[in-house]
Motif scaffolding. Structure first.
Motif, PDB file in Angstrom:
ATOM      1  N   ILE A 102     -18.075 -20.676   6.627  1.00 40.44           N
ATOM      2  CA  ILE A 102     -17.396 -20.071   7.727  1.00 40.44           C
ATOM      3  C   ILE A 102     -16.767 -18.798   7.166  1.00 40.44           C
ATOM      4  O   ILE A 102     -16.190 -18.822   6.222  1.00 40.44           O
ATOM      5  CB  ILE A 102     -16.570 -21.090   8.067  1.00 40.44           C
ATOM      6  CG1 ILE A 102     -15.575 -21.838   6.944  1.00 40.44           C
ATOM      7  CG2 ILE A 102     -17.316 -22.490   8.845  1.00 40.44           C
ATOM      8  CD1 ILE A 102     -14.485 -22.641   7.429  1.00 40.44           C
ATOM      9  N   TYR A 108      -9.939 -21.343  11.057  1.00 42.31           N
ATOM     10  CA  TYR A 108     -10.541 -22.310  10.391  1.00 42.31           C
ATOM     11  C   TYR A 108     -10.958 -22.039   9.003  1.00 42.31           C
ATOM     12  O   TYR A 108     -10.532 -22.700   8.125  1.00 42.31           O
ATOM     13  CB  TYR A 108     -11.981 -22.658  11.179  1.00 42.31           C
ATOM     14  CG  TYR A 108     -12.637 -23.800  10.607  1.00 42.31           C
ATOM     15  CD1 TYR A 108     -12.118 -24.662   9.785  1.00 42.31           C
ATOM     16  CD2 TYR A 108     -14.048 -23.876  11.035  1.00 42.31           C
ATOM     17  CE1 TYR A 108     -13.063 -25.979   9.411  1.00 42.31           C
ATOM     18  CE2 TYR A 108     -14.859 -25.046  10.599  1.00 42.31           C
ATOM     19  CZ  TYR A 108     -14.289 -25.796   9.752  1.00 42.31           C
ATOM     20  OH  TYR A 108     -14.997 -27.032   9.123  1.00 42.31           O
ATOM     21  N   VAL A 143     -19.882 -25.919  10.821  1.00 43.38           N
ATOM     22  CA  VAL A 143     -19.656 -26.093  12.313  1.00 43.38           C
ATOM     23  C   VAL A 143     -21.051 -26.789  12.674  1.00 43.38           C
ATOM     24  O   VAL A 143     -22.024 -27.307  12.050  1.00 43.38           O
ATOM     25  CB  VAL A 143     -19.518 -24.599  12.888  1.00 43.38           C
ATOM     26  CG1 VAL A 143     -18.441 -23.953  12.675  1.00 43.38           C
ATOM     27  CG2 VAL A 143     -20.888 -23.747  12.369  1.00 43.38           C
ATOM     28  N   SER A 193     -16.528 -30.644  10.120  1.00 40.71           N
ATOM     29  CA  SER A 193     -17.027 -30.073  11.358  1.00 40.71           C
ATOM     30  C   SER A 193     -15.985 -29.689  12.440  1.00 40.71           C
ATOM     31  O   SER A 193     -15.139 -30.431  13.050  1.00 40.71           O
ATOM     32  CB  SER A 193     -18.147 -30.752  12.133  1.00 40.71           C
ATOM     33  OG  SER A 193     -18.596 -30.175  13.210  1.00 40.71           O
ATOM     34  N   GLY A 218     -14.552 -26.137  15.082  1.00 42.01           N
ATOM     35  CA  GLY A 218     -15.387 -24.854  15.864  1.00 42.01           C
ATOM     36  C   GLY A 218     -15.630 -25.180  17.520  1.00 42.01           C
ATOM     37  O   GLY A 218     -15.509 -24.405  18.210  1.00 42.01           O
ATOM     38  N   SER A 219     -16.433 -26.378  17.274  1.00 49.64           N
ATOM     39  CA  SER A 219     -16.645 -26.903  18.835  1.00 49.64           C
ATOM     40  C   SER A 219     -16.838 -28.489  18.574  1.00 49.64           C
ATOM     41  O   SER A 219     -17.037 -28.859  17.347  1.00 49.64           O
ATOM     42  CB  SER A 219     -17.949 -26.092  19.410  1.00 49.64           C
ATOM     43  OG  SER A 219     -18.887 -26.236  18.550  1.00 49.64           O
ATOM     44  N   ARG A 229     -18.514 -16.852  15.971  1.00 47.75           N
ATOM     45  CA  ARG A 229     -17.519 -17.880  15.438  1.00 47.75           C
ATOM     46  C   ARG A 229     -17.950 -19.425  15.419  1.00 47.75           C
ATOM     47  O   ARG A 229     -17.376 -20.379  15.148  1.00 47.75           O
ATOM     48  CB  ARG A 229     -16.232 -18.019  16.265  1.00 47.75           C
ATOM     49  CG  ARG A 229     -15.192 -16.715  16.162  1.00 47.75           C
ATOM     50  CD  ARG A 229     -14.016 -16.858  17.154  1.00 47.75           C
ATOM     51  NE  ARG A 229     -13.259 -15.502  17.023  1.00 47.75           N
ATOM     52  CZ  ARG A 229     -12.000 -15.572  16.250  1.00 47.75           C
ATOM     53  NH1 ARG A 229     -11.387 -16.728  16.092  1.00 47.75           N
ATOM     54  NH2 ARG A 229     -11.319 -14.632  16.331  1.00 47.75           N
ATOM     55  N   GLY A 230     -19.443 -19.281  15.796  1.00 47.80           N
ATOM     56  CA  GLY A 230     -20.264 -20.630  15.720  1.00 47.80           C
ATOM     57  C   GLY A 230     -19.878 -21.741  17.048  1.00 47.80           C
ATOM     58  O   GLY A 230     -20.041 -22.719  17.010  1.00 47.80           O
ATOM     59  N   LYS A 231     -19.327 -20.814  17.962  1.00 46.37           N
ATOM     60  CA  LYS A 231     -19.005 -21.799  19.265  1.00 46.37           C
ATOM     61  C   LYS A 231     -20.010 -21.351  20.258  1.00 46.37           C
ATOM     62  O   LYS A 231     -20.892 -20.238  20.214  1.00 46.37           O
ATOM     63  CB  LYS A 231     -17.649 -21.614  19.840  1.00 46.37           C
ATOM     64  CG  LYS A 231     -16.572 -21.595  18.808  1.00 46.37           C
ATOM     65  CD  LYS A 231     -14.957 -21.435  19.448  1.00 46.37           C
ATOM     66  CE  LYS A 231     -14.059 -21.788  18.532  1.00 46.37           C
ATOM     67  NZ  LYS A 231     -12.841 -21.512  19.234  1.00 46.37           N
TER      68      LYS A 231
END
Length: 447
Positions: free
Chosen positions: A180, A186, A228, A253, A255-256, A433-435
């Motif tokens: 990340i 994060y 993520v 985990s 980010g979402s 951002r991995g979202k």
């Protein structure tokens, strides 16, 4: 002398100068604490005196250069504003304007930023000489509006790292598998501050591809893996041996929301239970699942982190307070949530997503959560139909074809909740951002 990120790092270096601090996996380079410290000193020495008390943006990939820039700017008396290296240069300049930065570190040089005459934001200006200097500015993701720049003190950053390490059991002797981005909230709380404050070393992988991660894990034996959901799904689906991540003790985990199906698939492949972790830019870490059991069952993201207090508010909202939170009265996240009798946090989707379908009230977040619990559906995004606001449309991450997919929905949902338009995709598009990329998902519903 007040306790700052710089004083914390100085103590960490003094305790064991030769200890490994940052490992680059390909090609392999091991940087000791003293070597990283020297890089930061050289970076600071090359900066002009005019950066003092100024906001300076930089966007660098994970590695020693990021670390040197961040600590170097702090040593020069500047306020670092980390940006995502995936952002193109034009976007970086726009974000610099939103942060009211005076300088940007671009292409290995310091670039003065002239305010645009017609810019709606105030012109860049120095911080007031009497105001305490922040440790850094975090930029919000912009998922609920334009990105905002939030000034965090050294005390708040150290508190977030302390709360994360205590709650997730991250120890000084651990090795973080660092994928990340360092500059995200994060990454700052789970990677950077643990290194600065307690010497938890990092192994950086230059690409998040499954086989590269497995190779780094086999070579360096990391013990902690902040990830993520999209990355955990890719690893669960990759052709990797069951013991590829045998050295890991904790998989996180964030980010979402992590779909329970993804958590179970990862657990079945590698005998590791991912632990759901919930936080925000404004608060740092909020809650985490200490065992991974609730994450596997899709029940909650666990209780608050050590040192974090959470209070229920009307409308299924929560207020978060801790020494790490931005703002004196705490922060109310954009997510709806409830607190179980035993203190666990259950996420219910974003606030403000109530609509009416045929005169009946529907919470889109709750419908998405129900869809994610169905077999063969990894993720769901639901919105009003672009051509008929009285109907629904949905993007679903699934391998099912449209006809069996619709049959599955009809078997589990009331007819009025079954979206009229269904867009099946192999996986959701993601932001840097991995979202989930909400703009891309909305656009796919309009095609």
């Amino acid at each position: 002398m007040s306790h700052t990120l710089l004083t914390a790092w100085a103590a960490t270096v003094a305790a064991a100068p030769a200890a490994a601090a940052l490992i680059e996996s390909a090609p392999e380079r091991i940087h000791s604490r003293a070597q990283l410290d020297a890089l930061a000193t050289d970076f600071a020495a090359a900066l002009p005196a005019t950066v003092a008390r100024q906001r300076v943006t930089f966007a660098l990939p994970n590695g020693p250069a990021w670390f040197a820039a961040f600590l170097g700017l702090l040593r020069a008396g500047a306020v670092p504003v980390p940006l995502d290296p995936a952002e193109p240069a034009a976007s970086q300049l726009a974000l610099a304007a939103s942060a009211r930065a005076t300088f940007a570190w671009l292409d290995a040089q310091l670039v003065p930023l002239a305010p645009a005459p017609a810019a709606p934001l105030p012109a860049p200006r120095p911080l007031r000489s009497r105001s305490p200097l922040p440790a850094l500015l975090k930029l919000t993701s912009g998922s609920t509006g334009a990105p905002r720049a939030l000034a965090f003190t050294h005390a708040r950053m150290l508190a977030d790292g302390r709360q994360v390490c205590s709650s997730m059991g991250i120890r000084p002797a651990d090795l973080n598998l660092a994928v990340i981005p360092f500059g995200h909230s994060y990454g700052l709380g789970n990677l950077i501050v643990p290194l600065l404050a307690q010497g938890t070393a990092l192994v950086c992988v230059d690409t998040p591809l499954p086989h590269a991660l497995a190779a780094a894990a086999a070579r360096h034996r990391p013990t902690i893996f902040p990830a993520v959901p999209s990355l955990l799904r890719a690893l669960a689906e990759a052709d990797l041996p069951a013991d590829a991540f045998a050295s890991l003790r904790t998989v996180i985990s964030a980010g979402s929301p992590l779909p329970a199906a993804t958590a179970r698939a990862f657990h079945q492949r590698f005998a590791l239970k991912p632990r759901g972790f919930y936080g925000s830019t404004e608060t740092g870490g909020i809650a985490c699942d200490r065992t991974g059991d609730d994450t596997l069952a899709g029940l909650s993201v666990g209780p608050p982190l050590d040192g974090v207090s959470i209070f229920s508010l009307p409308g299924q909202r929560i207020r978060v307070r801790s020494p790490a939170v931005f703002g004196p009265s705490g922060h109310v996240p954009a997510d709806r949530a409830r607190i179980t009798p035993d203190g666990r946090v259950v996420l219910l989707g974003r606030a403000g997503r109530l609509i009416k379908i045929g005169g009946r009230r529907l919470d889109l977040g709750e419908l998405e959560a129900a869809l994610r619990r169905l077999p063969a559906i990894a993720d769901a995004f639901v919105a009003p139909h672009p051509d008929d606001s009285g109907q629904l449309a949905a993007v679903l991450a699934t391998a099912l074809d449209p006809l069996p997919l619709r049959a599955l929905l009809r078997a589990h949902l009331a007819p009025w909740k079954v979206p009229r338009r269904l867009v099946p995709v192999p996986a959701f598009p993601l932001t840097a951002r991995g979202k989930p990329d909400l703009a891309a998902l909305r656009a796919s519903l309009s095609r």
